[in-house]
Write an enzyme that holds these catalytic residues in place. Structure first.
Site, PDB file in Angstrom:
ATOM      1  N   GLY A 133      -8.449 -24.199  29.638  1.00 13.68           N
ATOM      2  CA  GLY A 133      -9.409 -23.493  30.748  1.00 13.68           C
ATOM      3  C   GLY A 133      -8.388 -22.658  31.587  1.00 13.68           C
ATOM      4  O   GLY A 133      -7.048 -22.510  31.480  1.00 13.68           O
ATOM      5  N   GLY A 141      -6.036 -21.161  34.558  1.00  8.00           N
ATOM      6  CA  GLY A 141      -4.963 -22.034  35.029  1.00  8.00           C
ATOM      7  C   GLY A 141      -4.301 -23.213  34.209  1.00  8.00           C
ATOM      8  O   GLY A 141      -4.456 -23.059  33.060  1.00  8.00           O
ATOM      9  N   ASP A 188      -2.192 -16.801  30.092  1.00 10.74           N
ATOM     10  CA  ASP A 188      -3.126 -18.217  30.388  1.00 10.74           C
ATOM     11  C   ASP A 188      -4.005 -18.224  29.171  1.00 10.74           C
ATOM     12  O   ASP A 188      -4.531 -17.494  28.663  1.00 10.74           O
ATOM     13  CB  ASP A 188      -3.981 -17.779  31.573  1.00 10.74           C
ATOM     14  CG  ASP A 188      -4.827 -19.304  32.025  1.00 10.74           C
ATOM     15  OD1 ASP A 188      -4.422 -20.365  31.423  1.00 10.74           O
ATOM     16  OD2 ASP A 188      -5.463 -19.085  33.103  1.00 10.74           O
ATOM     17  N   VAL A 189      -3.705 -19.536  28.578  1.00 15.22           N
ATOM     18  CA  VAL A 189      -4.623 -19.654  27.346  1.00 15.22           C
ATOM     19  C   VAL A 189      -5.819 -20.643  27.735  1.00 15.22           C
ATOM     20  O   VAL A 189      -5.828 -21.662  28.588  1.00 15.22           O
ATOM     21  CB  VAL A 189      -3.715 -20.815  26.249  1.00 15.22           C
ATOM     22  CG1 VAL A 189      -4.516 -20.895  25.306  1.00 15.22           C
ATOM     23  CG2 VAL A 189      -2.351 -20.111  25.945  1.00 15.22           C
ATOM     24  N   ASP A 206      14.825 -25.313  14.810  1.00 12.12           N
ATOM     25  CA  ASP A 206      15.339 -25.235  16.277  1.00 12.12           C
ATOM     26  C   ASP A 206      16.355 -24.251  16.249  1.00 12.12           C
ATOM     27  O   ASP A 206      16.514 -23.609  17.184  1.00 12.12           O
ATOM     28  CB  ASP A 206      15.898 -26.754  16.706  1.00 12.12           C
ATOM     29  CG  ASP A 206      14.888 -27.765  16.925  1.00 12.12           C
ATOM     30  OD1 ASP A 206      13.606 -27.385  16.386  1.00 12.12           O
ATOM     31  OD2 ASP A 206      15.293 -28.890  16.961  1.00 12.12           O
ATOM     32  N   ASP A 266      -3.599 -26.603  32.440  1.00 10.21           N
ATOM     33  CA  ASP A 266      -4.412 -27.825  31.781  1.00 10.21           C
ATOM     34  C   ASP A 266      -3.594 -28.430  30.815  1.00 10.21           C
ATOM     35  O   ASP A 266      -2.478 -28.249  30.599  1.00 10.21           O
ATOM     36  CB  ASP A 266      -5.503 -27.260  30.761  1.00 10.21           C
ATOM     37  CG  ASP A 266      -4.957 -26.082  29.919  1.00 10.21           C
ATOM     38  OD1 ASP A 266      -4.377 -26.148  29.035  1.00 10.21           O
ATOM     39  OD2 ASP A 266      -5.374 -25.023  30.128  1.00 10.21           O
ATOM     40  N   SER A 301       7.492 -28.640  17.835  1.00  6.76           N
ATOM     41  CA  SER A 301       8.919 -28.355  17.785  1.00  6.76           C
ATOM     42  C   SER A 301       9.204 -27.204  17.742  1.00  6.76           C
ATOM     43  O   SER A 301      10.528 -26.681  17.957  1.00  6.76           O
ATOM     44  CB  SER A 301       9.083 -29.206  16.239  1.00  6.76           C
ATOM     45  OG  SER A 301       9.079 -30.317  16.382  1.00  6.76           O
ATOM     46  N   GLU A 320      13.475 -29.625  10.616  1.00  4.95           N
ATOM     47  CA  GLU A 320      13.523 -29.782  12.173  1.00  4.95           C
ATOM     48  C   GLU A 320      14.779 -28.865  12.821  1.00  4.95           C
ATOM     49  O   GLU A 320      14.797 -28.127  13.528  1.00  4.95           O
ATOM     50  CB  GLU A 320      13.457 -31.048  12.648  1.00  4.95           C
ATOM     51  CG  GLU A 320      13.517 -31.149  14.224  1.00  4.95           C
ATOM     52  CD  GLU A 320      12.063 -30.638  15.055  1.00  4.95           C
ATOM     53  OE1 GLU A 320      11.158 -31.331  14.529  1.00  4.95           O
ATOM     54  OE2 GLU A 320      12.502 -29.703  15.732  1.00  4.95           O
TER      55      GLU A 320
END
Ligand SMILES: *[C@@H]1O[C@H](CO)[C@@H](O)[C@H](O)[C@H]1NC(C)=O
Ligand SMILES: *[C@@H]1O[C@H](CO)[C@@H](O)[C@H](O)[C@H]1NC(C)=O
Ligand SMILES: *[C@@H]1O[C@H](CO)[C@@H](O)[C@H](O)[C@H]1NC(C)=O
Ligand SMILES: *[C@@H]1O[C@H](CO)[C@@H](O)[C@H](O)[C@H]1NC(C)=O
Ligand SMILES: CC(=O)N[C@H]1CO[C@H](CO)[C@@H](O)[C@@H]1O
Length: 470
Positions: free
Chosen positions: A446, A448, A424-425, A183, A450, A382, A179
């Site tokens: 969807g 916009g 946008d995913v 990072d 979410d 992460s 981790e």
């Protein structure tokens, strides 16, 4: 092999009573899964207690944060100085492919920089006092030699710094943690050539409240990095409400000071637990705080090519049971709830709570160097968090160079601009309860905002354009 992402397990304080322990009043009295009572603590064992004073005038602080974080407000531009005083990273199996032309074999800085449209010029200039930081807990340490090796292998096509500028706190001398390595390596290759600090709060044995410890260190310093990324969190219900509220007050202070705090949204999708006789989703804290920016996760549609992103099914997201929905996101959340064709049963989540994540970035298939070994296919939000943080630092760099204050608390602006500058995913759902009713599916993304990928992932030049003024 599956590595748990640094989703921190905060130790409940077990005060050895006569024959049992006495948890805080709002904690469950039975041992949570995975805990085993080992009997009384040895009387020689040292235990450090944290005492925190209840904070006053928190309501006024909340109004102040609102004023300094809203670009429409006359108080947006800083000027406020010195306000009174279970990572679950995993390694997934390599996906199968045939043929090799034009493919990449896992996410590296150049893949990130290509996908998010960064050019070789998008690095820190070295002429500002800009800096960024990540915070480490749970005895996670990084090694400077791993960073150097990582940059040797993957840092060829962009200017970068070869070492961490400052470590605040004590790094232990043990092995590097994946981790911590991740990072540092990705914060410093997304926010490339920007001075980077690491806050190290070791000691899960010594303290049950490392977030507060870290936040009090921030609170105590007058000059500190503008962007902080944290890839740790815990189930909201596992923490006492007094502790959650106390930590949240520190987040409000940080927001009022103009700091940007980013938290990973978690790696269990909507989460799941069985309580009061029924299944519910299980939100994560600090991801659920209304005063931090929470980062969800995505995958490439084709895992071996730099393509559009879709939901990474582990991406943490949902609705807080502690914090009411902040006004900045009411419209976006209402829009989602009224338009999503795949909404889970309403008894699984608290639609009036703070909804998260706010944004997202790739969380799947990263290369990390840890203890001198390059490790492939490391996954988790992460990874998304330092990447998003590094890009915000690059935007701060441009703001500072043009005489503007750093971004500060981003959410009111992000929602007001309806996610401008982000990809946008819109495809995919994240995981949740494995029961007949929801069959492992939580929320779905969807158009916009979410509660799976927030507003989406960064398109750097577009994001810079929309966040450079005022
Ligand atoms: C950024 O990347 C996307 C997708 O890779 C591309 O369609 C777009 O034209 C690029 N450039 C800008 C300035 O947005
Ligand atoms: C990177 O930062 C250094 C100072 O730390 C500076 O001298 C150098 O010009 C920067 N590189 C680029 C490409 O801006
Ligand atoms: C705050 O700073 C002072 C002066 O540097 C130091 O003595 C004190 O230990 C610090 N407190 C915390 C909580 O870091
Ligand atoms: C739902 O969230 C609100 C805060 O928005 C909280 O007051 C309430 O207790 C939560 N309900 C449950 C069932 O947790
Ligand atoms: C936050 C930060 O990076 N501050 C630095 C600004 O520059 C001075 C002088 O070089 C440093 O001492 C600070 O640490």
């Amino acid at each position: 092999m599956r590595l748990r992402s640094c989703f921190l397990g905060l130790l409940a304080l077990f005060v050895a009573g006569k024959c049992s322990y006495s948890p805080e009043p709002d904690q469950q009295r039975t041992l949570p899964p995975g805990w085993v009572s080992l009997g009384r603590v040895d009387s020689e064992e040292e235990l450090s207690l944290t005492f925190a004073l209840r904070q006053q005038n928190v309501g006024r602080l909340s109004e102040l944060v609102q004023a300094v974080s809203d670009p429409g407000s006359p108080r947006y531009v800083g000027g406020l100085h010195r306000f009174p005083p279970t990572s679950s990273l995993r390694q997934r199996p390599e996906p199968q492919t045939s043929g090799t032309a034009g493919l990449h074999f896992g996410v590296t800085p150049s893949v990130i920089r290509q996908r998010y449209n960064l050019t070789a010029q998008d690095v820190g200039s070295g002429t500002t006092n800009n800096s960024q930081a990540c915070a480490q807990f749970l005895e996670q340490y990084f090694h400077d030699s791993d960073l150097a090796e990582f940059m040797r292998l993957f840092g060829g096509n962009f200017a970068h710094q070869a070492s961490v500028a400052r470590v605040v706190g004590q790094q232990g001398r043990g092995r590097a943690g994946i981790e911590a390595s991740l990072d540092v390596e990705y914060l410093m290759s997304a926010g490339a050539n920007i001075s980077t600090w690491v806050y190290s709060s070791p000691g899960r044995h010594e303290s049950q409240e490392p977030f507060l410890e870290w936040l009090l260190v921030l609170s105590n310093e007058s000059a500190l990095p503008h962007v902080h990324t944290v890839s740790y969190g815990d189930d909201e219900d596992s923490l006492s409400s007094a502790y959650i509220q106390r930590v949240n007050t520190e987040f409000m202070k940080a927001a009022a000071r103009g700091l940007t705090l980013l938290f990973a949204s978690g790696d269990s999708g909507a989460g799941c637990w069985f309580v009061s006789g029924r299944y519910q989703f299980r939100p994560s804290f600090p991801a659920s705080s209304p005063y931090v920016t929470t980062v969800g996760g995505t995958s490439f549609q084709n895992p071996f090519r730099v393509t559009n992103e879709i939901v990474d099914y582990i991406s943490g997201g949902g609705f807080s049971n502690v914090f009411p929905q902040p006004s900045y996101q009411e419209e976006a959340v209402a829009q989602f709830l009224s338009s999503s064709p795949h909404l889970p049963p309403s008894s699984y989540f608290n639609a009036s709570g703070r909804a998260y994540p706010d944004v997202a970035a790739l969380s799947d298939g990263y290369w990390v160097v840890s203890n001198s070994v390059p490790i492939p296919w490391v996954s988790g939000t992460s990874a998304s968090t330092p990447v998003f943080g590094g890009l915000l630092s690059l935007i701060n760099e441009h703001r500072i160079l043009s005489g503007r204050p750093p971004l500060g608390f981003l959410n009111p602006r992000l929602y007001k601009q309806r996610g401008a500058g982000l990809f946008d995913v819109t495809r995919g759902c994240h995981e949740s309860c494995l029961n007949e009713e929801v069959q492992g599916q939580g929320f779905c993304s969807g158009p916009g905002w979410d509660p799976v990928t927030g507003w989406g992932t960064p398109n750097f030049p577009a994001l810079l354009k929309t966040l450079i003024n005022p």
